[in-house]
Enzyme design. Structure first.
Site, PDB file in Angstrom:
ATOM      1  N   CYS A 141       0.816  -1.396   0.003  1.00 15.02           N
ATOM      2  CA  CYS A 141       0.588  -0.261   0.197  1.00 15.02           C
ATOM      3  C   CYS A 141       0.460   1.176   0.344  1.00 15.02           C
ATOM      4  O   CYS A 141      -0.028   2.572  -0.161  1.00 15.02           O
ATOM      5  CB  CYS A 141      -0.828   0.398   1.105  1.00 15.02           C
ATOM      6  SG  CYS A 141      -1.769  -1.485   0.549  1.00 15.02           S
ATOM      7  N   HIS A 144      -3.106   7.503   1.953  1.00 13.28           N
ATOM      8  CA  HIS A 144      -3.728   5.608   2.024  1.00 13.28           C
ATOM      9  C   HIS A 144      -4.979   5.391   2.105  1.00 13.28           C
ATOM     10  O   HIS A 144      -4.753   5.482   3.508  1.00 13.28           O
ATOM     11  CB  HIS A 144      -2.511   5.194   2.416  1.00 13.28           C
ATOM     12  CG  HIS A 144      -3.130   4.021   1.974  1.00 13.28           C
ATOM     13  ND1 HIS A 144      -3.286   3.286   0.407  1.00 13.28           N
ATOM     14  CD2 HIS A 144      -3.551   2.295   2.640  1.00 13.28           C
ATOM     15  CE1 HIS A 144      -3.774   2.164   1.202  1.00 13.28           C
ATOM     16  NE2 HIS A 144      -3.659   1.424   1.923  1.00 13.28           N
ATOM     17  N   ASN A 175      -9.906  -1.054  -0.237  1.00  9.19           N
ATOM     18  CA  ASN A 175      -8.459  -0.186  -0.641  1.00  9.19           C
ATOM     19  C   ASN A 175      -7.826  -0.904  -1.712  1.00  9.19           C
ATOM     20  O   ASN A 175      -7.632  -1.714  -1.412  1.00  9.19           O
ATOM     21  CB  ASN A 175      -7.918  -0.683   0.681  1.00  9.19           C
ATOM     22  CG  ASN A 175      -6.662  -0.694   1.059  1.00  9.19           C
ATOM     23  OD1 ASN A 175      -5.619  -0.415   0.256  1.00  9.19           O
ATOM     24  ND2 ASN A 175      -5.868  -1.046   2.093  1.00  9.19           N
TER      25      ASN A 175
HETATM   26  N1  ACO Z   1     -19.267  -8.819   9.326  1.00 10.07           N
HETATM   27  C1  ACO Z   1     -19.060  -8.528  10.532  1.00 10.07           C
HETATM   28  N2  ACO Z   1     -18.295  -9.186  11.804  1.00 10.07           N
HETATM   29  C2  ACO Z   1     -16.614  -9.193  11.604  1.00 10.07           C
HETATM   30  C3  ACO Z   1     -16.573  -9.200  10.701  1.00 10.07           C
HETATM   31  C4  ACO Z   1     -17.467  -8.615   8.642  1.00 10.07           C
HETATM   32  N3  ACO Z   1     -17.009  -7.827   7.899  1.00 10.07           N
HETATM   33  N4  ACO Z   1     -15.061  -8.676   9.818  1.00 10.07           N
HETATM   34  C5  ACO Z   1     -14.798  -9.557  11.771  1.00 10.07           C
HETATM   35  N5  ACO Z   1     -15.903  -9.046  11.913  1.00 10.07           N
HETATM   36  C6  ACO Z   1     -16.217  -9.350  13.544  1.00 10.07           C
HETATM   37  C7  ACO Z   1     -14.920 -10.055  14.042  1.00 10.07           C
HETATM   38  O1  ACO Z   1     -15.376 -11.792  13.767  1.00 10.07           O
HETATM   39  C8  ACO Z   1     -14.561  -9.629  16.162  1.00 10.07           C
HETATM   40  O2  ACO Z   1     -15.798 -10.800  16.027  1.00 10.07           O
HETATM   41  P1  ACO Z   1     -15.889 -11.388  17.676  1.00 10.07           P
HETATM   42  O3  ACO Z   1     -16.023 -10.362  18.711  1.00 10.07           O
HETATM   43  O4  ACO Z   1     -17.163 -12.148  17.643  1.00 10.07           O
HETATM   44  O5  ACO Z   1     -14.380 -12.476  18.059  1.00 10.07           O
HETATM   45  C9  ACO Z   1     -15.493  -8.652  15.431  1.00 10.07           C
HETATM   46  O6  ACO Z   1     -16.115  -8.844  13.867  1.00 10.07           O
HETATM   47  C10 ACO Z   1     -14.181  -7.435  15.619  1.00 10.07           C
HETATM   48  O7  ACO Z   1     -13.388  -7.692  14.725  1.00 10.07           O
HETATM   49  P2  ACO Z   1     -11.835  -7.253  14.987  1.00 10.07           P
HETATM   50  O8  ACO Z   1     -11.002  -7.492  13.914  1.00 10.07           O
HETATM   51  O9  ACO Z   1     -11.114  -6.848  16.546  1.00 10.07           O
HETATM   52  O10 ACO Z   1     -12.530  -5.855  14.177  1.00 10.07           O
HETATM   53  P3  ACO Z   1     -11.827  -4.117  14.090  1.00 10.07           P
HETATM   54  O11 ACO Z   1     -12.404  -3.068  15.028  1.00 10.07           O
HETATM   55  O12 ACO Z   1     -10.659  -3.724  14.850  1.00 10.07           O
HETATM   56  O13 ACO Z   1     -12.275  -4.348  12.777  1.00 10.07           O
HETATM   57  C11 ACO Z   1     -10.407  -4.088  10.900  1.00 10.07           C
HETATM   58  C12 ACO Z   1     -11.693  -4.715  11.998  1.00 10.07           C
HETATM   59  C13 ACO Z   1     -11.629  -2.761   9.612  1.00 10.07           C
HETATM   60  C14 ACO Z   1     -10.218  -5.044   9.512  1.00 10.07           C
HETATM   61  C15 ACO Z   1      -9.646  -3.390  11.654  1.00 10.07           C
HETATM   62  O14 ACO Z   1      -8.914  -4.308  12.498  1.00 10.07           O
HETATM   63  C16 ACO Z   1      -8.996  -2.446  10.353  1.00 10.07           C
HETATM   64  O15 ACO Z   1      -9.057  -1.811   9.793  1.00 10.07           O
HETATM   65  N6  ACO Z   1      -7.523  -2.864  10.758  1.00 10.07           N
HETATM   66  C17 ACO Z   1      -6.463  -2.109   9.726  1.00 10.07           C
HETATM   67  C18 ACO Z   1      -6.397  -3.217   9.019  1.00 10.07           C
HETATM   68  C19 ACO Z   1      -5.697  -2.619   7.136  1.00 10.07           C
HETATM   69  O16 ACO Z   1      -5.702  -1.062   6.809  1.00 10.07           O
HETATM   70  N7  ACO Z   1      -5.027  -3.632   6.220  1.00 10.07           N
HETATM   71  C20 ACO Z   1      -5.202  -3.300   5.099  1.00 10.07           C
HETATM   72  C21 ACO Z   1      -3.590  -2.844   5.422  1.00 10.07           C
HETATM   73  S1  ACO Z   1      -2.581  -1.504   4.041  1.00 10.07           S
HETATM   74  C22 ACO Z   1      -2.052  -3.550   3.063  1.00 10.07           C
HETATM   75  O17 ACO Z   1      -0.672  -3.301   2.601  1.00 10.07           O
HETATM   76  C23 ACO Z   1      -2.709  -4.218   2.465  1.00 10.07           C
END
Ligand code: ACO
Length: 312
Positions: free
Chosen positions: A113, A239, A269
């Protein structure tokens, strides 16, 4: 020796995947996706549509915008992490597919990214050295190739597309790509990486934590390096990974939300294509205007992070 921006263009695949489309195929909701990420829809390339196809389409649009032909360009750099072929580069395919008559140097940069910042860093170095006249910098990704429909925590986050900017040598060092900074920390490899079977392995919460620190750090570093303050910056084009990361970074830097460009709701993304797609969207919609100063920070797998200052 400086440079200036003389053209831009982008390409988004026709197929739009809305959050409702994901609701139909996995256990997720539009509400969860919007609240946690700000994403409402993303474009997915057709099965037979390649990264090179999208890069060529963006390159054609940028050349048309600049009123130039491929042979007017003397270097092509493509930021991509999702090429279908290990070799040759997507950049070489672009030059070939556009029937260039000259032997234009062309190569890919793989920086996830942060890839587009790395590519701009290379372009700036070539201009600073006075080695090239016109450089086209393309970001192109088919993230949907890596999307695992059985993993709801990553599947909803990504999209496909390509964007291209063309820069020309200029005597002014206050236009075009003014400054760049790029960094990496390979010790954090485990946080976010691809697997040999083309899946995205990501520790979401940890990636989130790093992103909200590293993007503002890079932005602050480049402002200090250029001797400017947030008041001098017209737009932040971060980004586009997640709206909450963008908003938290802006708050840390003390930037008002009105100065932050957001396209993650429409594109999700798109990794190395994210910055070029966001910028071309802003130019097309007359949001960012000629002469304005843009600060573009990014982070990604590696970990890699960095920032650039562009006067458009
Ligand atoms: N729909 C519904 N529920 C979901 C989903 C979904 N799509 N995905 C995860 N959940 C659930 C999980 O299973 C979890 O459930 P549980 O509590 O029963 O176990 C709950 O939601 C919370 O999960 P978390 O992972 O703690 O959620 P979080 O608030 O951290 O959000 C997210 C997840 C959006 C992925 C966040 O962590 C994030 O944005 N991280 C950065 C990711 C990113 O930007 N990646 C790209 C990097 S750049 C590159 O180089 C590719």
């Amino acid at each position: 020796m400086g440079n200036r921006l003389i053209g831009y263009g982008s390409y988004l695949p026709a197929r739009i995947m809305s959050n409702a489309d994901f609701e139909r195929v996995m256990d997720t909701t539009d509400q969860w996706i919007v609240e946690r990420t700000g994403i409402r829809e993303r474009h997915f390339a057709a099965e037979n549509e390649t990264v090179a196809d999208m890069a060529v389409a963006a390159a054609r649009a940028a050349l048309e915008n600049a009123k130039l032909k491929i042979d007017d360009i003397d270097m092509v750099i493509v930021a991509t992490t999702t090429p279908e072929l290990d070799f040759p580069s997507v950049a070489v395919q672009v030059v070939g597919r556009m029937q260039a008559q000259k032997n234009i140097p062309a190569f890919d940069v793989r920086g996830a990214c942060t890839g587009y910042i790395y590519a701009l860093h290379c372009a700036r170095a070539f201009f600073t050295a006075g080695m090239h006249e016109r450089i086209m910098v393309i970001g192109a990704e088919k993230m949907s190739r890596f999307v695992d429909m059985t993993d709801r925590s990553t599947a909803v986050l990504f999209g496909d597309g390509a964007g291209a900017l063309i820069f020309e040598r200029s005597s002014s060092s206050y236009s075009g790509i003014i400054d760049t900074v790029v960094m990496s920390d390979g010790k954090k490899f485990d946080m976010l990486h691809g697997s040999p079977d083309h899946k995205i392995i990501m520790n979401g919460p940890e990636t989130y934590k790093q992103a909200v620190t590293l993007m503002p750090d890079a932005a602050r570093y480049i402002m200090d390096h250029a001797g400017i303050t947030p008041d001098d910056v017209d737009w932040i084009v971060p980004h586009q990974a997640n709206l909450r990361i963008i908003q938290s970074g802006a708050a840390r830097l003390g930037f008002p939300l009105e100065k932050i460009l957001v396209t993650v709701d429409k594109h999700a993304n798109t990794s190395g294509a994210s910055g070029a797609l966001a910028l071309t969207y802003a130019f097309d919609n007359n949001i960012i205007k000629k002469g304005q100063l843009v600060l573009y920070p990014a982070f990604g797998s590696g970990l890699t992070w960095g920032a650039t200052l562009i006067r458009v």
